[in-house]
Design a protein around this motif. Structure first.
Motif, PDB file in Angstrom:
ATOM      1  N   PHE A  67       3.917  -4.043  -1.089  1.00 27.47           N
ATOM      2  CA  PHE A  67       4.738  -3.700  -0.610  1.00 27.47           C
ATOM      3  C   PHE A  67       4.438  -2.210  -1.249  1.00 27.47           C
ATOM      4  N   SER A  68       3.312  -1.719  -1.978  1.00 27.02           N
ATOM      5  CA  SER A  68       3.358  -0.361  -2.942  1.00 27.02           C
ATOM      6  C   SER A  68       1.924   0.419  -1.567  1.00 27.02           C
ATOM      7  N   LYS A  69       1.058  -1.453  -1.185  1.00 30.69           N
ATOM      8  CA  LYS A  69       0.472  -0.774  -0.769  1.00 30.69           C
ATOM      9  C   LYS A  69       0.343  -0.524   0.682  1.00 30.69           C
ATOM     10  N   LEU A  70       1.441  -0.914   1.161  1.00 35.46           N
ATOM     11  CA  LEU A  70       1.296  -0.834   2.494  1.00 35.46           C
ATOM     12  C   LEU A  70       2.392   0.401   2.644  1.00 35.46           C
ATOM     13  N   PHE A  71       3.461   0.643   1.942  1.00 34.08           N
ATOM     14  CA  PHE A  71       4.178   1.882   1.793  1.00 34.08           C
ATOM     15  C   PHE A  71       3.060   2.798   1.536  1.00 34.08           C
ATOM     16  N   GLN A  72       2.837   2.646   0.712  1.00 41.22           N
ATOM     17  CA  GLN A  72       1.351   3.450  -0.228  1.00 41.22           C
ATOM     18  C   GLN A  72       2.544   4.125  -0.972  1.00 41.22           C
ATOM     19  N   GLY A  73       3.355   3.334  -2.062  1.00 37.34           N
ATOM     20  CA  GLY A  73       3.931   3.780  -2.726  1.00 37.34           C
ATOM     21  C   GLY A  73       5.240   3.205  -2.575  1.00 37.34           C
ATOM     22  N   GLY A  74       6.691   3.690  -3.506  1.00 33.54           N
ATOM     23  CA  GLY A  74       7.503   2.977  -3.749  1.00 33.54           C
ATOM     24  C   GLY A  74       7.978   1.976  -3.974  1.00 33.54           C
ATOM     25  N   TRP A  75       8.732   0.750  -3.862  1.00 28.20           N
ATOM     26  CA  TRP A  75       8.786   0.154  -4.675  1.00 28.20           C
ATOM     27  C   TRP A  75       9.837  -1.156  -4.292  1.00 28.20           C
ATOM     28  N   GLY A  76       8.752  -2.182  -4.273  1.00 22.78           N
ATOM     29  CA  GLY A  76      10.305  -3.611  -4.149  1.00 22.78           C
ATOM     30  C   GLY A  76       9.841  -4.687  -4.616  1.00 22.78           C
ATOM     31  N   SER A  77      10.834  -5.288  -4.532  1.00 26.17           N
ATOM     32  CA  SER A  77      11.357  -6.435  -5.543  1.00 26.17           C
ATOM     33  C   SER A  77      12.255  -7.554  -5.302  1.00 26.17           C
TER      34      SER A  77
END
Length: 204
Positions: A67-77
């Motif tokens: 998630f962090s790589k695809l959005f170039q940041g952010g957070w997923g869980s």
């Protein structure tokens, strides 16, 4: 006053007594089998929960990274709806794209939903890699910027000898392909298959 004497009473008693003993034995056998079955089910549930938790933790870790790589940041869980009964629980996807607050995936934009879903797919794939990944227009809801992000991720990802096959109309995805296959139609209305080896076109 006594009625007629049943001279077969003793024999009937013995027969019924024998049947009773047989039924009693069967009851005990059934009770014993039930106990063994309940114990076996409990053991299977314990093993299944253990495997589920281990796999869930791996998928969770992979999802957060992807998630962090695809959005170039952010957070997923990923979160279980019921920790006490994981095998019966649902799984909720939470996402926080860069610059936004944490929210359920259902509240994201179409492009954000797509990238989040792709992150989950790749998280599952990383947990248990397969020889092939087949995607049918997974980028259809993405704008050019997000298509570039997806293309960059696929290009840089360690595929571990796996091949990714994508049906797409996005040029950014086509640019990273090793080979392109398309279907065209000539003036007579006949379909024609064409292919391009991108490595040769790039001069590699």
């Amino acid at each position: 006053m006594m009625g007629q004497i049943n001279f077969n009473a003793y024999q009937e008693y013995r027969e019924q007594s024998t049947k009773y003993e047989e039924l009693l034995q069967k009851k005990e056998e059934i009770a014993e089998s039930k106990e063994k079955l309940v114990a076996l089910i409990s053991e299977i549930d314990r093993i299944a929960e253990d495997h589920f938790y281990k796999t869930f933790q791996k998928v969770q870790k992979n999802f957060q990274e992807t998630f962090s790589k695809l959005f170039q940041g952010g957070w997923g869980s990923l979160e279980l709806s019921n920790d006490k009964k994981p095998l019966e629980a649902g799984i909720e996807v939470l996402a926080q794209p860069p610059g936004k607050r944490v929210q359920n995936i259902s509240l994201l934009s179409a492009g954000e939903k797509t990238l989040t879903a792709v992150a989950l797919l790749f998280a599952l794939w990383k947990t248990n890699p397969t020889p092939f990944c087949f995607f049918d227009e997974i980028d259809s809801a993405l704008d050019e910027a997000n298509s570039i992000r997806l293309a960059s991720y696929i290009k840089d990802e360690d595929l571990k000898n796996s091949q990714i096959i994508i049906i797409t109309h996005q040029k950014e995805i086509m640019k990273i392909a090793d080979a392109l296959y398309g279907v065209t139609m000539d003036k007579l209305g006949t379909s024609k298959l064409m292919s391009i080896r991108m490595a040769e076109e790039r001069g590699n």
